[in-house]
Design a protein around this motif. Structure first.
Motif, PDB file in Angstrom:
ATOM      1  N   TRP A  67      31.364  31.758  32.340  1.00 31.97           N
ATOM      2  CA  TRP A  67      31.466  32.766  31.057  1.00 31.97           C
ATOM      3  C   TRP A  67      30.470  33.935  31.396  1.00 31.97           C
ATOM      4  O   TRP A  67      29.308  33.790  30.992  1.00 31.97           O
ATOM      5  N   THR A  68      30.505  34.791  32.401  1.00 30.27           N
ATOM      6  CA  THR A  68      29.697  35.914  32.798  1.00 30.27           C
ATOM      7  C   THR A  68      29.634  36.943  31.717  1.00 30.27           C
ATOM      8  O   THR A  68      28.309  37.414  31.619  1.00 30.27           O
ATOM      9  N   GLY A  69      30.791  37.034  30.875  1.00 27.78           N
ATOM     10  CA  GLY A  69      30.418  38.046  30.013  1.00 27.78           C
ATOM     11  C   GLY A  69      29.483  37.599  28.793  1.00 27.78           C
ATOM     12  O   GLY A  69      29.110  38.738  28.073  1.00 27.78           O
ATOM     13  N   LEU A  70      29.010  36.534  28.752  1.00 32.27           N
ATOM     14  CA  LEU A  70      28.460  36.112  27.586  1.00 32.27           C
ATOM     15  C   LEU A  70      26.769  36.962  27.856  1.00 32.27           C
ATOM     16  O   LEU A  70      26.440  37.242  26.709  1.00 32.27           O
ATOM     17  N   ASN A  71      26.487  36.857  28.797  1.00 34.28           N
ATOM     18  CA  ASN A  71      25.180  37.676  29.193  1.00 34.28           C
ATOM     19  C   ASN A  71      25.257  39.174  28.508  1.00 34.28           C
ATOM     20  O   ASN A  71      24.217  40.018  28.631  1.00 34.28           O
ATOM     21  N   ARG A  72      26.473  39.775  28.605  1.00 30.40           N
ATOM     22  CA  ARG A  72      26.455  41.195  28.348  1.00 30.40           C
ATOM     23  C   ARG A  72      26.724  41.456  26.907  1.00 30.40           C
ATOM     24  O   ARG A  72      26.874  42.444  26.258  1.00 30.40           O
ATOM     25  N   LEU A  73      26.858  40.195  26.088  1.00 32.86           N
ATOM     26  CA  LEU A  73      26.959  40.355  24.673  1.00 32.86           C
ATOM     27  C   LEU A  73      25.562  40.548  24.038  1.00 32.86           C
ATOM     28  O   LEU A  73      24.707  39.828  24.339  1.00 32.86           O
ATOM     29  N   PRO A  74      25.381  41.578  22.996  1.00 34.60           N
ATOM     30  CA  PRO A  74      24.193  41.689  22.290  1.00 34.60           C
ATOM     31  C   PRO A  74      23.799  40.488  21.410  1.00 34.60           C
ATOM     32  O   PRO A  74      22.530  40.456  21.192  1.00 34.60           O
ATOM     33  N   GLU A  75      24.756  39.982  20.997  1.00 35.81           N
ATOM     34  CA  GLU A  75      24.696  39.011  20.271  1.00 35.81           C
ATOM     35  C   GLU A  75      24.505  37.534  20.948  1.00 35.81           C
ATOM     36  O   GLU A  75      24.430  36.393  20.296  1.00 35.81           O
ATOM     37  N   ARG A  76      24.176  37.521  22.170  1.00 37.95           N
ATOM     38  CA  ARG A  76      24.286  36.186  23.003  1.00 37.95           C
ATOM     39  C   ARG A  76      23.486  35.214  22.537  1.00 37.95           C
ATOM     40  O   ARG A  76      23.864  33.840  22.624  1.00 37.95           O
ATOM     41  N   ALA A  77      22.186  35.466  22.194  1.00 39.54           N
ATOM     42  CA  ALA A  77      21.293  34.387  21.991  1.00 39.54           C
ATOM     43  C   ALA A  77      21.598  33.543  20.531  1.00 39.54           C
ATOM     44  O   ALA A  77      21.649  32.434  20.687  1.00 39.54           O
ATOM     45  N   ASP A  78      22.289  34.266  19.679  1.00 38.63           N
ATOM     46  CA  ASP A  78      22.753  33.703  18.461  1.00 38.63           C
ATOM     47  C   ASP A  78      23.724  32.901  18.576  1.00 38.63           C
ATOM     48  O   ASP A  78      24.118  31.948  18.292  1.00 38.63           O
ATOM     49  N   ILE A  79      24.727  33.459  19.641  1.00 44.73           N
ATOM     50  CA  ILE A  79      26.044  32.714  19.839  1.00 44.73           C
ATOM     51  C   ILE A  79      25.687  31.276  20.616  1.00 44.73           C
ATOM     52  O   ILE A  79      26.308  30.252  20.289  1.00 44.73           O
ATOM     53  N   GLN A  80      24.722  31.440  21.554  1.00 40.20           N
ATOM     54  CA  GLN A  80      24.334  30.152  22.253  1.00 40.20           C
ATOM     55  C   GLN A  80      23.943  29.284  21.248  1.00 40.20           C
ATOM     56  O   GLN A  80      24.146  27.877  21.205  1.00 40.20           O
ATOM     57  N   ASP A  81      23.042  29.635  20.268  1.00 40.85           N
ATOM     58  CA  ASP A  81      22.399  28.818  19.385  1.00 40.85           C
ATOM     59  C   ASP A  81      23.467  27.895  18.597  1.00 40.85           C
ATOM     60  O   ASP A  81      23.538  26.851  18.560  1.00 40.85           O
ATOM     61  N   MET A  82      24.544  28.824  17.939  1.00 38.32           N
ATOM     62  CA  MET A  82      25.677  28.214  17.308  1.00 38.32           C
ATOM     63  C   MET A  82      26.550  27.317  18.178  1.00 38.32           C
ATOM     64  O   MET A  82      26.893  26.306  17.704  1.00 38.32           O
ATOM     65  N   LEU A  83      26.808  27.689  19.353  1.00 35.38           N
ATOM     66  CA  LEU A  83      27.660  26.890  20.375  1.00 35.38           C
ATOM     67  C   LEU A  83      26.759  25.662  20.454  1.00 35.38           C
ATOM     68  O   LEU A  83      27.393  24.642  20.752  1.00 35.38           O
ATOM     69  N   ASN A  84      25.585  25.425  20.652  1.00 38.04           N
ATOM     70  CA  ASN A  84      24.881  24.435  21.033  1.00 38.04           C
ATOM     71  C   ASN A  84      25.145  23.584  19.921  1.00 38.04           C
ATOM     72  O   ASN A  84      24.433  22.248  20.038  1.00 38.04           O
ATOM     73  N   GLU A  85      25.206  23.929  18.446  1.00 38.15           N
ATOM     74  CA  GLU A  85      25.480  23.034  17.673  1.00 38.15           C
ATOM     75  C   GLU A  85      26.475  21.957  17.776  1.00 38.15           C
ATOM     76  O   GLU A  85      26.673  20.730  17.398  1.00 38.15           O
ATOM     77  N   LEU A  86      27.592  22.610  18.268  1.00 40.23           N
ATOM     78  CA  LEU A  86      28.556  21.651  18.640  1.00 40.23           C
ATOM     79  C   LEU A  86      28.293  20.670  19.937  1.00 40.23           C
ATOM     80  O   LEU A  86      28.702  19.548  19.761  1.00 40.23           O
ATOM     81  N   ARG A  87      27.563  21.319  20.880  1.00 44.85           N
ATOM     82  CA  ARG A  87      27.219  20.364  21.893  1.00 44.85           C
ATOM     83  C   ARG A  87      26.407  19.220  21.674  1.00 44.85           C
ATOM     84  O   ARG A  87      26.410  18.155  22.107  1.00 44.85           O
ATOM     85  N   VAL A  88      25.518  19.640  20.793  1.00 51.52           N
ATOM     86  CA  VAL A  88      24.734  18.507  20.062  1.00 51.52           C
ATOM     87  C   VAL A  88      25.443  17.362  19.405  1.00 51.52           C
ATOM     88  O   VAL A  88      25.115  16.240  19.637  1.00 51.52           O
ATOM     89  N   GLU A  89      26.559  17.857  18.647  1.00 51.92           N
ATOM     90  CA  GLU A  89      27.530  16.631  18.013  1.00 51.92           C
ATOM     91  C   GLU A  89      28.268  16.010  19.269  1.00 51.92           C
ATOM     92  O   GLU A  89      29.093  15.199  18.602  1.00 51.92           O
ATOM     93  N   GLY A  90      28.047  16.444  20.302  1.00 54.73           N
ATOM     94  CA  GLY A  90      28.841  15.514  21.464  1.00 54.73           C
ATOM     95  C   GLY A  90      30.132  16.319  21.739  1.00 54.73           C
ATOM     96  O   GLY A  90      30.836  15.709  22.721  1.00 54.73           O
ATOM     97  N   ARG A  91      30.304  17.568  21.337  1.00 53.47           N
ATOM     98  CA  ARG A  91      31.329  18.315  21.669  1.00 53.47           C
ATOM     99  C   ARG A  91      31.449  19.119  23.245  1.00 53.47           C
ATOM    100  O   ARG A  91      30.397  19.266  23.336  1.00 53.47           O
ATOM    101  N   LYS A  92      32.372  18.959  23.848  1.00 55.74           N
ATOM    102  CA  LYS A  92      32.413  19.586  25.144  1.00 55.74           C
ATOM    103  C   LYS A  92      33.085  20.846  25.461  1.00 55.74           C
ATOM    104  O   LYS A  92      33.063  21.620  26.093  1.00 55.74           O
ATOM    105  N   GLN A  93      33.922  21.104  24.064  1.00 55.97           N
ATOM    106  CA  GLN A  93      34.740  22.191  24.258  1.00 55.97           C
ATOM    107  C   GLN A  93      35.169  22.774  23.016  1.00 55.97           C
ATOM    108  O   GLN A  93      35.241  21.876  21.999  1.00 55.97           O
ATOM    109  N   LEU A  94      35.330  24.003  22.705  1.00 53.36           N
ATOM    110  CA  LEU A  94      35.882  24.723  21.639  1.00 53.36           C
ATOM    111  C   LEU A  94      37.040  25.345  22.076  1.00 53.36           C
ATOM    112  O   LEU A  94      37.237  26.374  22.438  1.00 53.36           O
TER     113      LEU A  94
END
Length: 398
Positions: A67-94
């Motif tokens: 996902w190379t485009g993630l680094n170009r998003l100005p909201e990338r840090a907050d998006i990573q934090d939100m996706l990490n919530e799913l990863r902590v719950e054991g999710r591998k994919q959305l």
């Protein structure tokens, strides 16, 4: 093309009938009478562990690219934090499935979410001989060992209307979409429409009904409504941005929920895919006229919906809520209720009415006998029941 603004009075008349929907508690009045047909979660919950292991293996085989485009998003840090919530719950994919008409911004929304142009944007729907679904899988690779490897799977679809047939639902395309996603675990459905429209027309309602009949009405319990073209600079005269948005939301929710007790939550995210979307000078985030950073709001809705549903939705042909199959399990209950009503309430009243009729006939014949005796005549000849019935039929035939 957006419709021209209309007076505020006309728009308020359109949404007034749906205002009572806000009085219902979300989730408390959801219909549970057709679990297998309307839900989908019940069937998914009944799948055995072997099927789940096979699904995980198939997910690993997906053609996931970085996902190379993630680094170009100005909201990338907050998006990573939100996706990490799913990863902590054991999710591998959305996994997100996008549905809606043509020209509502489904493909553009995928490009905006990924920060890169991966899906071709078309002004008109795909033709019947082309692909009805396009799947894009991106894998996070940002140097964070806790989040790296998490996949975002977006399933784009063609428009669900068929303008060649007179602006009707393209049921063939919808069936192909359902077949393409058969057995695929879907965490969230994004139903896309435009904010800058003022009505839910009959075609919109027909598309919503077709989605319910194909995937089961329970699909709406894991659906987020995405309203595109949300950078609405001019609203109808006499309305502001917030009131216009609330009215549009009520119209769409009213079309999905219907008149009974089926009340999915249907969270709404406002979206603006155009590059002219204003940017907050403080954060650099893309914001709407109400200063809401729409990208963060959308991702938050997706993550919350996925987290609220422990198991993904999986389409199976048996889940479709066909009119001939819906509530068929209630048929014996309805028959038993009719028999009970007849025996307990209707039959006693019919018997009582018959007895009153017979008593009245006896009184009439007794009165006739008294009158004839007073005149010195013989008693009247009262016909038996069979003769009386034949005479009654003769008079009815006349």
């Amino acid at each position: 093309m957006a419709q021209p603004p209309r007076p505020a009075e006309e728009f308020e008349d359109d949404v007034q009938e749906d205002e009572e929907d806000e009085e219902f508690e979300e989730g408390e009045l959801e219909e549970e009478v057709n679990g297998a047909s309307d839900g989908g979660e019940e069937v998914a919950a009944a799948e055995d562990e072997e099927d789940e292991e096979q699904d995980e293996e198939s997910d690993d085989d997906d053609d996931a690219q970085p996902w190379t485009g993630l680094n170009r998003l100005p909201e990338r840090a907050d998006i990573q934090d939100m996706l990490n919530e799913l990863r902590v719950e054991g999710r591998k994919q959305l996994t997100v499935l996008l549905l809606g008409k043509s020209s509502v911004g489904k493909s553009s929304l995928i490009n905006s979410l990924l920060g890169e142009a991966v899906v071709r944007v078309q002004a008109f729907k795909l033709q019947a001989d082309t692909e009805t679904t396009t799947t894009v899988v991106r894998q996070v690779a940002v140097g964070n060992p806790e989040l790296d490897g998490f996949r975002l799977k977006l399933i784009d679809t063609c428009g669900l209307e068929d303008p060649e047939a007179g602006d009707t639902v393209n049921l063939g395309a919808l069936s192909k979409i359902a077949e393409d996603v058969r057995g695929v675990g879907i965490d969230v459905v994004l139903y896309c429409d435009r904010l800058d429209l003022y009505r839910v027309d009959p075609l919109d309602k027909a598309i919503i009904d077709a989605i319910s009949q194909t995937f089961g009405r329970g699909i709406w319990r894991r659906t987020v409504v995405a309203l595109t073209h949300a950078n609405l600079v001019q609203t109808p005269p006499g309305t502001d941005y917030d009131s216009f948005v609330n009215g549009r939301i009520r119209l769409i929710r009213g079309a999905v929920r219907g008149p009974l007790f089926f009340r999915p939550s249907l969270p709404v995210a406002l979206v603006e895919n155009n590059e002219t979307c204003p940017v907050s000078p403080e954060s650099g985030f893309r914001v709407l006229p109400d200063n809401e950073p729409w990208m963060l709001s959308l991702v938050s809705q997706l993550v919350d919906m996925a987290a609220a549903r422990q198991r993904p939705y999986k389409y199976h042909p048996g889940l479709s809520s066909k009119p001939s199959h819906r509530f068929r399990w209630l048929l014996p209950v309805a028959i038993a209720a009719e028999v009970l009503f007849y025996r307990r309430f209707l039959r006693p009243r019919l018997d009582d009415n018959q007895r009153r009729v017979e008593r009245e006939e006896d009184r009439v014949w007794a009165l006739r006998g008294q009158q004839r005796r007073a005149l010195g005549l013989h008693p009247p000849h009262r016909p038996d029941k069979d003769a009386a019935w034949r005479l009654e039929q003769m008079y009815d035939d006349d």
